[in-house]
Design a protein around this motif. Structure first.
Motif, short mmCIF file in Angstrom:
data_model
loop_
_atom_site.label_atom_id
_atom_site.label_comp_id
_atom_site.label_asym_id
_atom_site.label_seq_id
_atom_site.Cartn_x
_atom_site.Cartn_y
_atom_site.Cartn_z
N SER A 57 1.26 -1.10 -0.18
CA SER A 57 0.29 -0.10 0.10
C SER A 57 0.76 1.22 -0.07
N ARG A 61 0.10 4.65 -2.43
CA ARG A 61 -0.06 5.72 -1.86
C ARG A 61 0.21 7.09 -2.09
N LYS A 67 -0.66 11.11 -8.25
CA LYS A 67 -2.06 11.98 -9.31
C LYS A 67 -2.48 13.36 -8.61
N GLN A 68 -2.10 13.76 -7.14
CA GLN A 68 -2.22 14.83 -6.32
C GLN A 68 -1.63 15.69 -7.05
N THR A 92 -8.22 -1.94 -4.65
CA THR A 92 -8.60 -1.03 -3.90
C THR A 92 -9.08 0.55 -5.06
N GLY A 93 -9.14 -0.10 -6.55
CA GLY A 93 -10.12 0.50 -7.33
C GLY A 93 -9.15 2.14 -7.75
N HIS A 96 -9.79 2.54 -11.51
CA HIS A 96 -10.41 3.62 -12.73
C HIS A 96 -9.58 4.87 -12.36
N SER A 97 -8.68 4.78 -12.05
CA SER A 97 -7.80 6.49 -12.24
C SER A 97 -6.47 6.21 -13.17
N PHE B 103 -13.68 3.89 -2.95
CA PHE B 103 -13.28 2.60 -4.28
C PHE B 103 -13.05 3.84 -5.55
N ASP B 104 -14.09 4.64 -5.45
CA ASP B 104 -14.89 4.26 -6.75
C ASP B 104 -14.80 6.11 -7.17
N ASP B 105 -14.30 6.49 -6.30
CA ASP B 105 -14.08 8.19 -5.97
C ASP B 105 -12.49 8.02 -7.26
N PRO B 106 -12.36 9.46 -7.61
CA PRO B 106 -10.83 9.94 -8.44
C PRO B 106 -9.46 9.64 -7.33
N LEU B 107 -8.67 9.50 -8.16
CA LEU B 107 -7.89 9.46 -7.17
C LEU B 107 -7.20 10.25 -6.49
N GLU B 108 -7.16 11.19 -7.00
CA GLU B 108 -6.70 12.67 -6.86
C GLU B 108 -7.86 13.01 -4.78
N GLU B 109 -8.41 12.29 -5.07
CA GLU B 109 -9.64 12.54 -3.74
C GLU B 109 -9.67 11.76 -2.95
N ARG B 110 -8.80 10.71 -3.25
CA ARG B 110 -9.12 9.91 -2.25
C ARG B 110 -8.59 9.90 -1.13
N ILE B 112 -6.19 8.44 1.56
CA ILE B 112 -4.79 7.70 1.76
C ILE B 112 -4.91 6.12 2.70
N LEU B 115 -5.65 2.20 3.92
CA LEU B 115 -5.32 0.98 2.94
C LEU B 115 -4.32 -0.29 2.82
N GLY B 116 -3.74 0.43 3.36
CA GLY B 116 -2.88 -1.33 3.95
C GLY B 116 -3.33 -1.78 4.59
N TYR B 118 -6.61 -2.31 4.68
CA TYR B 118 -7.46 -2.61 4.25
C TYR B 118 -7.24 -4.59 2.94
N LEU B 119 -6.06 -4.52 2.52
CA LEU B 119 -5.54 -5.08 1.77
C LEU B 119 -4.91 -6.72 2.35
N ASN B 122 -8.26 -8.54 3.64
CA ASN B 122 -8.81 -8.67 2.69
C ASN B 122 -8.24 -10.08 1.82
#
Lengths: 112, 144
Positions: A57, A61, A67-68, A92-93, A96-97, B103-110, B112, B115-116, B118-119, B122
């Motif tokens: 992860s 990050r 992207k930012q 982690t989706g 899509h980006s 998870f469907d949000d654009p990357l720049e709005e995610r 952070i 995440l670790g 979660y992975l 799961n």
């Protein structure tokens, strides 16, 4: 294999080739390459991952940071990622980006 | 069912040697996976899960005292492989951490964060946390 991140600046494109194992201990080095790439104000960021054997992860990050830092309008291409690298990106989706490509398609990537 | 293999190893947990410890842990998990005949994809998920939680332990769990240890115990039986990480850092239950759901949000709005974890949770068939005395125990189980 030790992590490496090499930046190459092409016209309008910043290309970073990363290899080895990308975990939290080496993510700062990847982030530095992204910062250097952003300074060149490219129209596209291409991450070549054919020899990347592992990504945690911490790598994801850095993708968010990229992207930012680059701006939402700059496309990020992820090229040649192996299944174990693709999986966390998909889970982690993030797929899509970014634009995921199996191999380096110069015509598509470099035609900006 | 009786375990037919159990072993335990101690890894140093200090930010200074983060890379070395994570790399050794991944190597350890790879060897366990090979011994247990796990599929490649299962091995990769298990490696990622353990790397993520170990990173948290080293970077946050022992942040106040700078260093500590992670005891890694593996048991393999006919059906399952379980790898457990035990540390004496600050109490932290990964299952109580709020999971990312954007998870469907654009990357720049995610966001952070998370995440670790979660992975990690799961990526295995069963993840369990317990606090025993001064110890955090994170148990990762995959089906063989």
């Amino acid at each position: 294999m030790a992590f490496q991140a090499n930046l190459e600046l092409l016209p309008n494109i910043a290309k970073i080739t990363i290899s080895g194992e990308l975990d939290a201990s080496v993510a700062p080095a990847f982030r530095e390459r992204i910062e250097e790439a952003a300074e060149a104000s490219p129209k596209r960021l291409v991450l070549v991952m054919n020899d990347l054997e592992y990504m945690s992860s911490a790598g994801l990050r850095v993708l968010v940071f990229a992207k930012q830092k680059m701006g939402a309008g700059i496309d990020i291409y992820v090229v040649g990622a192996q299944p174990q690298v693709v999986e966390p990106i998909r889970q982690t989706g993030f797929h899509h980006s970014v634009v995921m490509l199996d191999s380096y398609d110069a015509e598509r990537i470099e035609n900006v | 069912m009786a375990d037919y293999e159990t072993n335990s190893l101690v890894f140093p947990a200090s930010k200074e040697y983060l890379g070395e410890t994570l790399s050794q842990l991944r190597q350890y998990v790879t060897e366990v996976a090979e011994r247990a005949g796990l599929e490649k994809a299962t091995m990769h998920r298990l490696r990622l899960a353990i790397d993520e939680i170990a990173t948290n332990i080293i970077v946050y769990g022992y942040a106040d005292r700078g260093e500590g240890e992670i005891r890694v115990t593996t048991s393999i039986d006919d059906e399952f492989v379980t790898i457990s990480l035990e540390d004496t850092g600050i109490p932290f239950d990964p299952t109580q951490r709020e999971m990312p759901d954007n998870f469907d949000d654009p990357l720049e709005e995610r966001e952070i964060g998370g995440l670790g974890i979660y992975l990690a949770i799961n990526g295995v068939d069963d993840f369990r946390y317990e606090r025993v005395g001064e110890c955090n125990r994170n148990h990762f189980t995959v089906r063989r």
